[in-house]
Design an enzyme around this catalytic site. Structure first.
Site, PDB file in Angstrom:
ATOM      1  N   MET A  40       0.690  -1.159  -0.167  1.00 53.43           N
ATOM      2  CA  MET A  40       0.087   0.156  -0.001  1.00 53.43           C
ATOM      3  C   MET A  40       0.846   1.186   0.017  1.00 53.43           C
ATOM      4  O   MET A  40       1.028   1.959   0.947  1.00 53.43           O
ATOM      5  CB  MET A  40      -0.915   0.077   0.984  1.00 53.43           C
ATOM      6  N   ASP A  41       1.279   1.614  -1.120  1.00 55.35           N
ATOM      7  CA  ASP A  41       2.416   2.542  -1.377  1.00 55.35           C
ATOM      8  C   ASP A  41       1.636   4.081  -1.982  1.00 55.35           C
ATOM      9  O   ASP A  41       0.771   3.931  -2.945  1.00 55.35           O
ATOM     10  CB  ASP A  41       3.576   2.064  -2.297  1.00 55.35           C
ATOM     11  N   GLY A  42       1.918   4.914  -1.073  1.00 60.21           N
ATOM     12  CA  GLY A  42       1.445   6.355  -1.617  1.00 60.21           C
ATOM     13  C   GLY A  42       0.851   7.089  -0.725  1.00 60.21           C
ATOM     14  O   GLY A  42      -0.026   8.291  -1.096  1.00 60.21           O
ATOM     15  N   ARG A  45       2.224  10.690   0.022  1.00 56.14           N
ATOM     16  CA  ARG A  45       2.032  11.392  -1.093  1.00 56.14           C
ATOM     17  C   ARG A  45       0.822  11.846  -1.495  1.00 56.14           C
ATOM     18  O   ARG A  45       0.720  13.006  -2.071  1.00 56.14           O
ATOM     19  CB  ARG A  45       2.920  10.634  -2.332  1.00 56.14           C
ATOM     20  N   THR A 234       1.052   0.024  -5.441  1.00 53.24           N
ATOM     21  CA  THR A 234       0.854   1.190  -6.216  1.00 53.24           C
ATOM     22  C   THR A 234       1.993   2.125  -6.317  1.00 53.24           C
ATOM     23  O   THR A 234       2.934   2.089  -5.889  1.00 53.24           O
ATOM     24  CB  THR A 234      -0.337   1.844  -5.472  1.00 53.24           C
TER      25      THR A 234
END
Length: 289
Positions: A40-42, A45, A234
């Site tokens: 679960m990246d981002g 950001r 992601t």
């Protein structure tokens, strides 16, 4: 007017749900992945991109996770794994770590509610990782969640917290060595070990097979789940970031450009379609290994 608006939204939601079920019926003709894992990246950001308060991205990300779990379980995916918190994340500022621990505690407590997605789909929850590193409230909440869902048998959700693959492998090797040593010690004490502990007590062939691959794998944090068929990360990143390195030799890595809170049905659908196209090749690799 407000009632009409609510009615329109409800009808629209029902139509979307019906369309998704129809798509799942068509896709189910092809191979269905048994295990999907998510990096679960981002979240951070997304917070900066949308100019939100610090930590808001993780809350939106949790909603995205609930949607992904719903798609997985409705499509028939039995195992889902999420990379929730790396051991490396403890290096972030104390304020951010504490904020994430508080959010994790809150979401674990939500899992225990009767109407939660876990109970709705009969999902067993497993927290995988070095749980000793967690704060006591979070660790105890995780243990309660595992105990409360232990009898659920329709699907499995593995939540990797305080986890890295290197730590998992090190833990498994250490546990395997200690287990084997205890076995040898017991045999020697009973007189059935023939002095195996003594120097030079092994033949070389015996030394080579003292600890087997199965010994290590049964002590892995992820021992309760098969190897993943798909890993979805992601933000367009193709790095695994120390996640499921042992288990991902023959799986499909899908890296959509959207940030984690932005992931939706379209990305999930594309991951499944791509997996079905290369399933024969991946299956062939697994049989060869």
């Amino acid at each position: 007017m407000e009632r009409i608006r609510e009615r329109v939204i409800q009808i629209y939601g029902n139509l979307v749900s019906l369309l998704q079920k129809c798509i799942f019926c068509i896709l189910s003709v092809g191979p269905i992945p048994n295990h999907i894992a998510f990096i679960m990246d981002g979240n951070r950001r997304f917070t900066k991109k949308c100019k939100l308060m610090e930590g808001a991205g993780h809350k939106v990300g949790f909603s995205a996770l609930m949607s992904m779990l719903k798609y997985c379980y409705e499509f028939g995916v039995r195992y889902v794994t999420v990379y929730a918190f790396s051991i490396e994340n403890f290096k972030r500022s104390p304020e951010e770590v504490q904020s994430l621990m508080d959010l994790m505690l809150k979401k674990i407590e939500e899992i225990l509610k009767k109407q939660s997605i876990v109970n709705r789909y009969g999902v067993r929850v497993i927290f995988s990782g070095n749980l000793k590193l967690l704060s006591e409230p979070v660790r105890l909440a995780a243990e309660r969640a595992m105990l409360a869902t232990a009898k659920n048998s329709k699907a499995v959700l593995s939540i990797c917290v305080a986890y890295t693959s290197t730590n998992e492998i090190m833990h498994a090797v250490q546990e395997s060595c200690e287990e084997k040593w205890d076995e040898i010690t017991l045999l020697n004490s009973s007189g059935a070990g023939y002095g195996l502990i003594s120097l030079g007590g092994y033949e070389q062939d015996e030394m080579d097979h003292l600890i087997k691959l199965t010994d290590i794998e049964k002590h892995m944090y992820m021992a309760a789940a098969p190897d993943p068929d798909i890993i979805i990360r992601t933000s367009g990143e193709t790095r695994l970031s120390n996640f499921l390195l042992w288990q991902s030799a023959n799986c499909y890595l899908y890296s959509p450009s959207v940030l984690w809170p932005e992931i939706g049905f379209r990305q999930f659908l594309w991951a499944i379609l791509n997996f079905q196209q290369i399933h024969f090749y991946l299956d062939k690799l697994r049989k060869q290994s």
